[in-house]
Every structure is written in C-alpha cells, then in structure tokens.
Design a protein around this motif. Sequence first.
Motif, PDB file in Angstrom:
ATOM      1  N   THR A   1       4.812   9.314  10.578  1.00 19.88           N
ATOM      2  CA  THR A   1       5.574   8.141  10.145  1.00 19.88           C
ATOM      3  C   THR A   1       6.307   8.463   8.845  1.00 19.88           C
ATOM      4  O   THR A   1       6.303   9.591   8.384  1.00 19.88           O
ATOM      5  CB  THR A   1       4.617   6.927   9.976  1.00 19.88           C
ATOM      6  OG1 THR A   1       5.390   5.754   9.721  1.00 19.88           O
ATOM      7  CG2 THR A   1       3.619   7.130   8.860  1.00 19.88           C
TER       8      THR A   1
ATOM      9  N   TYR B   1      -2.815   6.126  -1.917  1.00 15.51           N
ATOM     10  CA  TYR B   1      -1.638   5.270  -2.105  1.00 15.51           C
ATOM     11  C   TYR B   1      -0.838   5.707  -3.332  1.00 15.51           C
ATOM     12  O   TYR B   1       0.382   5.912  -3.253  1.00 15.51           O
ATOM     13  CB  TYR B   1      -2.071   3.808  -2.233  1.00 15.51           C
ATOM     14  CG  TYR B   1      -0.913   2.865  -2.435  1.00 15.51           C
ATOM     15  CD1 TYR B   1      -0.239   2.345  -1.334  1.00 15.51           C
ATOM     16  CD2 TYR B   1      -0.485   2.502  -3.705  1.00 15.51           C
ATOM     17  CE1 TYR B   1       0.840   1.482  -1.506  1.00 15.51           C
ATOM     18  CE2 TYR B   1       0.589   1.645  -3.889  1.00 15.51           C
ATOM     19  CZ  TYR B   1       1.242   1.136  -2.789  1.00 15.51           C
ATOM     20  OH  TYR B   1       2.314   0.298  -2.958  1.00 15.51           O
TER      21      TYR B   1
ATOM     22  N   LEU C   1       2.749   3.817   3.205  1.00 14.84           N
ATOM     23  CA  LEU C   1       2.358   3.011   2.041  1.00 14.84           C
ATOM     24  C   LEU C   1       2.015   1.577   2.455  1.00 14.84           C
ATOM     25  O   LEU C   1       1.062   0.989   1.942  1.00 14.84           O
ATOM     26  CB  LEU C   1       3.470   3.016   0.985  1.00 14.84           C
ATOM     27  CG  LEU C   1       3.641   4.324   0.215  1.00 14.84           C
ATOM     28  CD1 LEU C   1       4.911   4.300  -0.636  1.00 14.84           C
ATOM     29  CD2 LEU C   1       2.420   4.624  -0.639  1.00 14.84           C
ATOM     30  N   GLU C   2       2.777   1.030   3.400  1.00 18.80           N
ATOM     31  CA  GLU C   2       2.481  -0.315   3.910  1.00 18.80           C
ATOM     32  C   GLU C   2       1.095  -0.356   4.550  1.00 18.80           C
ATOM     33  O   GLU C   2       0.317  -1.281   4.311  1.00 18.80           O
ATOM     34  CB  GLU C   2       3.516  -0.733   4.962  1.00 18.80           C
ATOM     35  CG  GLU C   2       4.832  -1.200   4.433  1.00 18.80           C
ATOM     36  CD  GLU C   2       5.795  -1.579   5.561  1.00 18.80           C
ATOM     37  OE1 GLU C   2       5.336  -2.138   6.583  1.00 18.80           O
ATOM     38  OE2 GLU C   2       6.989  -1.295   5.427  1.00 18.80           O
ATOM     39  N   VAL C   3       0.814   0.637   5.385  1.00 25.52           N
ATOM     40  CA  VAL C   3      -0.483   0.695   6.066  1.00 25.52           C
ATOM     41  C   VAL C   3      -1.605   0.853   5.044  1.00 25.52           C
ATOM     42  O   VAL C   3      -2.637   0.177   5.132  1.00 25.52           O
ATOM     43  CB  VAL C   3      -0.513   1.836   7.115  1.00 25.52           C
ATOM     44  CG1 VAL C   3      -1.909   2.041   7.668  1.00 25.52           C
ATOM     45  CG2 VAL C   3       0.480   1.548   8.243  1.00 25.52           C
TER      46      VAL C   3
ATOM     47  N   LYS D   1      -6.234  -3.925   0.942  1.00 23.87           N
ATOM     48  CA  LYS D   1      -6.534  -5.363   0.914  1.00 23.87           C
ATOM     49  C   LYS D   1      -7.731  -5.704   1.805  1.00 23.87           C
ATOM     50  O   LYS D   1      -8.571  -6.517   1.431  1.00 23.87           O
ATOM     51  CB  LYS D   1      -5.299  -6.165   1.331  1.00 23.87           C
ATOM     52  CG  LYS D   1      -4.240  -6.190   0.255  1.00 23.87           C
ATOM     53  CD  LYS D   1      -3.015  -6.957   0.667  1.00 23.87           C
ATOM     54  CE  LYS D   1      -1.970  -6.886  -0.447  1.00 23.87           C
ATOM     55  NZ  LYS D   1      -0.691  -7.441  -0.072  1.00 23.87           N
TER      56      LYS D   1
ATOM     57  N   GLU E   1      -1.576  -0.089   1.947  1.00 20.88           N
ATOM     58  CA  GLU E   1      -1.702  -1.365   1.237  1.00 20.88           C
ATOM     59  C   GLU E   1      -2.570  -2.341   2.019  1.00 20.88           C
ATOM     60  O   GLU E   1      -3.437  -3.015   1.457  1.00 20.88           O
ATOM     61  CB  GLU E   1      -0.318  -1.986   1.019  1.00 20.88           C
ATOM     62  CG  GLU E   1       0.079  -2.068  -0.426  1.00 20.88           C
ATOM     63  CD  GLU E   1       1.447  -2.731  -0.590  1.00 20.88           C
ATOM     64  OE1 GLU E   1       1.464  -3.887  -1.050  1.00 20.88           O
ATOM     65  OE2 GLU E   1       2.454  -2.091  -0.266  1.00 20.88           O
ATOM     66  N   LYS E   2      -2.341  -2.418   3.327  1.00 20.17           N
ATOM     67  CA  LYS E   2      -3.139  -3.311   4.177  1.00 20.17           C
ATOM     68  C   LYS E   2      -4.599  -2.875   4.196  1.00 20.17           C
ATOM     69  O   LYS E   2      -5.511  -3.710   4.117  1.00 20.17           O
ATOM     70  CB  LYS E   2      -2.586  -3.336   5.601  1.00 20.17           C
ATOM     71  CG  LYS E   2      -1.290  -4.103   5.733  1.00 20.17           C
ATOM     72  CD  LYS E   2      -0.750  -4.064   7.143  1.00 20.17           C
ATOM     73  CE  LYS E   2       0.608  -4.727   7.209  1.00 20.17           C
ATOM     74  NZ  LYS E   2       1.225  -4.634   8.540  1.00 20.17           N
TER      75      LYS E   2
ATOM     76  N   LYS F   1       2.818   7.460  -3.268  1.00 21.71           N
ATOM     77  CA  LYS F   1       3.887   6.674  -3.904  1.00 21.71           C
ATOM     78  C   LYS F   1       4.617   7.474  -4.985  1.00 21.71           C
ATOM     79  O   LYS F   1       5.830   7.361  -5.143  1.00 21.71           O
ATOM     80  CB  LYS F   1       3.272   5.408  -4.508  1.00 21.71           C
ATOM     81  CG  LYS F   1       4.240   4.485  -5.179  1.00 21.71           C
ATOM     82  CD  LYS F   1       3.473   3.282  -5.713  1.00 21.71           C
ATOM     83  CE  LYS F   1       4.329   2.468  -6.637  1.00 21.71           C
ATOM     84  NZ  LYS F   1       3.576   1.402  -7.281  1.00 21.71           N
TER      85      LYS F   1
ATOM     86  N   ASP G   1       7.258   5.216   3.433  1.00 24.70           N
ATOM     87  CA  ASP G   1       7.240   3.770   3.213  1.00 24.70           C
ATOM     88  C   ASP G   1       6.292   3.059   4.181  1.00 24.70           C
ATOM     89  O   ASP G   1       5.552   2.157   3.788  1.00 24.70           O
ATOM     90  CB  ASP G   1       8.649   3.187   3.330  1.00 24.70           C
ATOM     91  CG  ASP G   1       9.547   3.621   2.170  1.00 24.70           C
ATOM     92  OD1 ASP G   1       9.003   4.026   1.117  1.00 24.70           O
ATOM     93  OD2 ASP G   1      10.782   3.574   2.325  1.00 24.70           O
ATOM     94  N   LYS G   2       6.321   3.465   5.449  1.00 24.26           N
ATOM     95  CA  LYS G   2       5.435   2.848   6.441  1.00 24.26           C
ATOM     96  C   LYS G   2       3.977   3.208   6.139  1.00 24.26           C
ATOM     97  O   LYS G   2       3.086   2.360   6.250  1.00 24.26           O
ATOM     98  CB  LYS G   2       5.825   3.308   7.851  1.00 24.26           C
ATOM     99  CG  LYS G   2       5.159   2.507   8.933  1.00 24.26           C
ATOM    100  CD  LYS G   2       5.613   1.063   8.892  1.00 24.26           C
ATOM    101  CE  LYS G   2       4.982   0.289  10.020  1.00 24.26           C
ATOM    102  NZ  LYS G   2       5.186  -1.145   9.889  1.00 24.26           N
TER     103      LYS G   2
END
Length: 146
Positions: free
Chosen positions: A95, A46, A101-103, A109, A105-106, A50, A98-99
Amino acid sequence: MSAQPKTQISIDELVARASELKSQVEAVGSMLNTYLNQYRELQLAYETLKNLPDIISQGYIVLDRLSTVLVPTRIDEGWTSKVLLNLGLGYYIKTTRDKALEVLEKKIKEAEKVISNIQAHHQRLLREYIAIQRLLSQAIESQQTQ
C-alpha cells in the motif's frame, strides 16, 4: 421494610477468594503489559513511517531492539507507494505510506480502547483483592485479641 439477613463468610472462603483474585490480578496485569508493549510498537512504527523522508536517502537499519547491529540501507525514490503493511495473522498488503499511516492510526486507537478496558478491569480486581486482604487482617487481629 424487611431487614436483609446477614451473610457470614468464613476465613477459608476469604482466603480462597483472595488467592483467586491474586491470580486474576497477575494474569490481567500480564495481559495489560502485553497490550502496552504492542501499543508502544504501533506508535513507534507510526512515527517512524511518518517521519521518513520522501527523497532518496541512505541510512542504517537496526536489527534488534538493543541496537547491537545496524546494516546499511538505501531508501529509493517512490518508496511511499511500496509500503508493506502487516494486517495480522501473517497477511501483508502492499500500500501507500498514507494508507499505512491511516491503518496504524486505527490500530493505535483500538489499542487505546482495549488498554483502557483492561486497566479498568485490573483496578476493579485490585480493589476487591485489597478489600479482602483488609478483612482478613481484621479477622486475624480479632482472633488474636480473643
């Protein structure tokens, strides 16, 4: 009110339970370490993704975890729309950064939740193991003084 009958447990039963718990503590500890390593790798991916510059740049890619070998690389213009993301089980998707990074992040978590649950389970097992060890110590002391 009726008094509950006392349950007697033999030393052999306590030793067997302690042995079982020790195996479980070790197995869950190993699982915890595996998830912690995966968590650290996700965080590294990540942060690296980023912080990569959007512009054309040159650098080196590390081929191993010890940074023994690095090879030159070039990041081309428009790379942020050509990120290859591992979805698991050998599946990848092309992809955007940004997408991706979203994945990530999930996934981070989700890993935090799993790690929290494993840590709680590990602590419960460890507390029970320690309690049984104390009982065994007391039983041995009591036998030695008789």
